[in-house]
Design an enzyme around this catalytic site. Structure first.
Site, mmCIF file in Angstrom:
data_model
loop_
_atom_site.group_PDB
_atom_site.id
_atom_site.type_symbol
_atom_site.label_atom_id
_atom_site.label_comp_id
_atom_site.label_asym_id
_atom_site.label_seq_id
_atom_site.Cartn_x
_atom_site.Cartn_y
_atom_site.Cartn_z
ATOM 1 C CB THR A 157 19.047 -53.739 91.161
ATOM 2 O OG1 THR A 157 17.753 -54.229 91.529
ATOM 3 C CG2 THR A 157 19.403 -54.282 89.795
ATOM 4 N NE ARG B 43 0.766 -32.781 76.866
ATOM 5 C CZ ARG B 43 1.571 -33.260 75.918
ATOM 6 N NH1 ARG B 43 1.107 -33.481 74.713
ATOM 7 N NH2 ARG B 43 2.841 -33.507 76.181
ATOM 8 C CG ASP C 283 15.480 -31.220 87.534
ATOM 9 O OD1 ASP C 283 14.450 -31.784 87.965
ATOM 10 O OD2 ASP C 283 16.477 -30.972 88.225
ATOM 11 C CE1 TYR D 243 15.418 -43.363 96.173
ATOM 12 C CE2 TYR D 243 15.037 -45.068 97.814
ATOM 13 C CZ TYR D 243 15.283 -44.706 96.502
ATOM 14 O OH TYR D 243 15.387 -45.674 95.525
ATOM 15 C CG PHE E 54 22.849 -49.198 87.785
ATOM 16 C CD1 PHE E 54 23.490 -50.091 86.930
ATOM 17 C CD2 PHE E 54 22.207 -49.704 88.909
ATOM 18 C CE1 PHE E 54 23.476 -51.459 87.185
ATOM 19 C CE2 PHE E 54 22.193 -51.060 89.175
ATOM 20 C CZ PHE E 54 22.815 -51.942 88.304
ATOM 21 C CE LYS F 23 11.665 -27.751 95.389
ATOM 22 N NZ LYS F 23 12.460 -26.657 94.798
ATOM 23 C CB THR F 24 13.218 -35.890 92.103
ATOM 24 O OG1 THR F 24 14.177 -34.855 91.886
ATOM 25 C CG2 THR F 24 13.310 -36.906 90.980
HETATM 26 P P1 NAD Z 1 20.870 -43.826 89.370
HETATM 27 O O1 NAD Z 1 21.180 -42.778 90.383
HETATM 28 O O2 NAD Z 1 22.015 -44.481 88.668
HETATM 29 O O3 NAD Z 1 19.880 -43.275 88.256
HETATM 30 C C1 NAD Z 1 18.946 -42.267 88.490
HETATM 31 C C2 NAD Z 1 18.931 -41.357 87.263
HETATM 32 O O4 NAD Z 1 17.941 -40.340 87.447
HETATM 33 C C3 NAD Z 1 20.272 -40.647 87.048
HETATM 34 O O5 NAD Z 1 20.633 -40.715 85.693
HETATM 35 C C4 NAD Z 1 19.977 -39.205 87.473
HETATM 36 O O6 NAD Z 1 20.827 -38.265 86.861
HETATM 37 C C5 NAD Z 1 18.514 -39.075 87.084
HETATM 38 N N1 NAD Z 1 17.783 -38.037 87.841
HETATM 39 C C6 NAD Z 1 17.752 -37.850 89.173
HETATM 40 N N2 NAD Z 1 16.936 -36.823 89.485
HETATM 41 C C7 NAD Z 1 16.434 -36.359 88.306
HETATM 42 C C8 NAD Z 1 15.554 -35.310 87.963
HETATM 43 N N3 NAD Z 1 15.018 -34.508 88.907
HETATM 44 N N4 NAD Z 1 15.263 -35.099 86.641
HETATM 45 C C9 NAD Z 1 15.818 -35.876 85.680
HETATM 46 N N5 NAD Z 1 16.665 -36.896 85.960
HETATM 47 C C10 NAD Z 1 16.969 -37.137 87.258
HETATM 48 O O7 NAD Z 1 19.990 -44.913 90.126
HETATM 49 P P2 NAD Z 1 19.457 -46.336 89.626
HETATM 50 O O8 NAD Z 1 20.038 -47.358 90.514
HETATM 51 O O9 NAD Z 1 19.585 -46.459 88.176
HETATM 52 O O10 NAD Z 1 17.909 -46.203 90.012
HETATM 53 C C11 NAD Z 1 16.921 -45.894 89.047
HETATM 54 C C12 NAD Z 1 15.553 -45.845 89.698
HETATM 55 O O11 NAD Z 1 15.278 -47.100 90.327
HETATM 56 C C13 NAD Z 1 15.427 -44.792 90.798
HETATM 57 O O12 NAD Z 1 14.154 -44.203 90.717
HETATM 58 C C14 NAD Z 1 15.577 -45.578 92.077
HETATM 59 O O13 NAD Z 1 14.877 -44.977 93.132
HETATM 60 C C15 NAD Z 1 14.963 -46.919 91.692
HETATM 61 N N6 NAD Z 1 15.507 -48.004 92.512
HETATM 62 C C16 NAD Z 1 16.767 -48.489 92.288
HETATM 63 C C17 NAD Z 1 17.266 -49.482 93.108
HETATM 64 C C18 NAD Z 1 18.645 -50.068 92.896
HETATM 65 O O14 NAD Z 1 19.068 -50.924 93.708
HETATM 66 N N7 NAD Z 1 19.370 -49.742 91.867
HETATM 67 C C19 NAD Z 1 16.498 -49.994 94.162
HETATM 68 C C20 NAD Z 1 15.230 -49.455 94.370
HETATM 69 C C21 NAD Z 1 14.737 -48.481 93.530
#
Ligand code: NAD
Ligand code: UDP
Length: 323
Positions: free
Chosen positions: A174, A105, A57, A144, A12, A90-91
């Site tokens: 968001t 690097r 990943d 998380y 997103f 892990k992520t």
């Molecule tokens: P989302 O789930 O739409 O996007 C996360 C993306 O990361 C996805 O495309 C997913 O496929 C990819 N992903 C997950 N694990 C992965 C991995 N191991 N390797 C490669 N790609 C991986 O979520 P979002 O709302 O777009 O959030 C994006 C970031 O912002 C996240 O880190 C989330 O923790 C942070 N965040 C979002 C919000 C919110 O309200 N949207 C609030 C706080 C923090």
């Protein structure tokens, strides 16, 4: 023109970020494992000669040459990140070590997408960046919350030990177009439920609060934090407008004109009771304030969800395990 890596770029927020960076003339590499990301989100960007997509990943090492890295990879919806909690940890740990190693690097600057979840179920309200938080390290949200806390610690340690340039953004809830209609977050649930005439599921008694930031405001704040040379953060980015979930449900019903009822269902364990950002630092250090109010932002999101429905989108439980 810079070479910029966006991990989680098909998600997103990531897809909006990639779009904005391409619009201003940068080269963008999107790395994503497509767990919660969708090809649909980046379809309009494919074909742009300055855009590349790599299915990868981040838990596994990778090698690229870039100037800046936005590390957004991590599922953000509670049901998505609890689907495979070990993978989520892990992520935000092994994955973040790989990102920071790559940055070291290349001598690239890294922005880490952290979260208001580092404050847990906060006892300080609104939340300031110097509050250490109130997190249950053993509960269902810990994969998380604690993962993101370790990620912040890793960033600061790479910064101190290796002089790596890091930026930490603490993102509050968001929403907006391209938020997966089936990701189980409150705005996606309420909108899809109201559009399909199903009851709006309010968890608990609906008095818990959240503050909702429109995606365009968030991305503007994120880029402002990355592009300034003074501050590592952490910096809260969010909209301080605070609503109970019952107020949000009523707002959605008004906007969609839906006749759906409200259905109260049990509150998930450790669901934070209140959340609201103190954005004084963002205002003073970045000159950033949100501009889009909830009604305006929801109206734009409703239009996206209606289009999704018209293209055959249906409400379904995407991340629940069977049995
Ligand atoms: P989302 O789930 O739409 O996007 C996360 C993306 O990361 C996805 O495309 C997913 O496929 C990819 N992903 C997950 N694990 C992965 C991995 N191991 N390797 C490669 N790609 C991986 O979520 P979002 O709302 O777009 O959030 C994006 C970031 O912002 C996240 O880190 C989330 O923790 C942070 N965040 C979002 C919000 C919110 O309200 N949207 C609030 C706080 C923090
Ligand atoms: N929530 C709700 N109904 C839903 C989904 C969520 O009442 O169908 C509540 C949830 O209990 C929480 C708030 O909405 O208090 C925000 O939930 P979300 O999953 O969007 O994100 P969180 O801020 O909890 O990570």
């Amino acid at each position: 023109m810079r070479n910029i890596l966006v991990t989680g770029g098909a998600g997103f927020l990531g897809s909006h970020l990639c779009e904005r960076l391409l619009d201003r003339g940068d080269n963008v590499i999107c790395v994503d494992n497509f767990f919660t990301g969708r090809k649909d989100n980046i379809l309009p960007l494919i074909g742009n000669p300055r855009f590349e997509v790599v299915r990868h990943d981040i838990v596994h090492p990778f090698f690229l040459e870039v100037d800046q890295i936005y590390n957004l990879a991590c599922p953000a919806s509670p049901i998505a990140y609890q689907y495979n909690p070990i993978k989520t940890i892990k992520t935000s740990t092994v994955g973040v070590v790989n990102v920071l190693g790559l940055a070291k690097r290349c001598r690239a600057r890294v922005l880490q997408a952290s979260t208001s979840e580092v404050y847990g179920d906060p006892e300080v309200h609104p939340q300031t960046e110097d509050y250490w938080g109130h997190v249950n390290p053993l509960g269902p949200r810990s994969c998380y919350d604690e993962g993101k806390r370790v990620a912040e610690s890793l960033c600061m340690n790479y910064h101190h030990a290796h002089g790596l340039e890091v930026r930490i953004i603490r993102i509050f809830n968001t929403y907006g177009p391209r938020m997966d209609p089936n990701d189980g977050r409150v705005i996606s649930n309420f909108l899809t439920q109201s559009m399909q005439g199903e009851p709006l599921t309010v968890y608990g008694d609906g008095t818990q609060t959240r503050s909702f930031c429109y995606v365009d405001d968030l991305i503007r704040g994120m880029i402002a934090l990355m592009d300034q040379d003074e501050e590592t953060g952490p910096i809260n980015i969010g909209n301080p407008g605070e609503y109970t979930m019952l107020e949000l449900a009523e707002q959605v019903l008004n906007l969609t004109g839906s006749k759906s009822e409200i259905q109260f269902v049990p509150l998930p364990k450790d669901d934070p009771k209140q959340r609201c950002p103190d954005i004084t630092r963002a205002k003073n250090l970045l000159g950033w304030t949100p501009e889009v109010d909830l009604v305006t932002g929801l109206t734009k999101t409703v239009a996206y969800y209606r289009d999704w429905q018209a293209r055959g989108g249906v409400r379904q439980s995407k991340y629940r395990r069977e049995g």
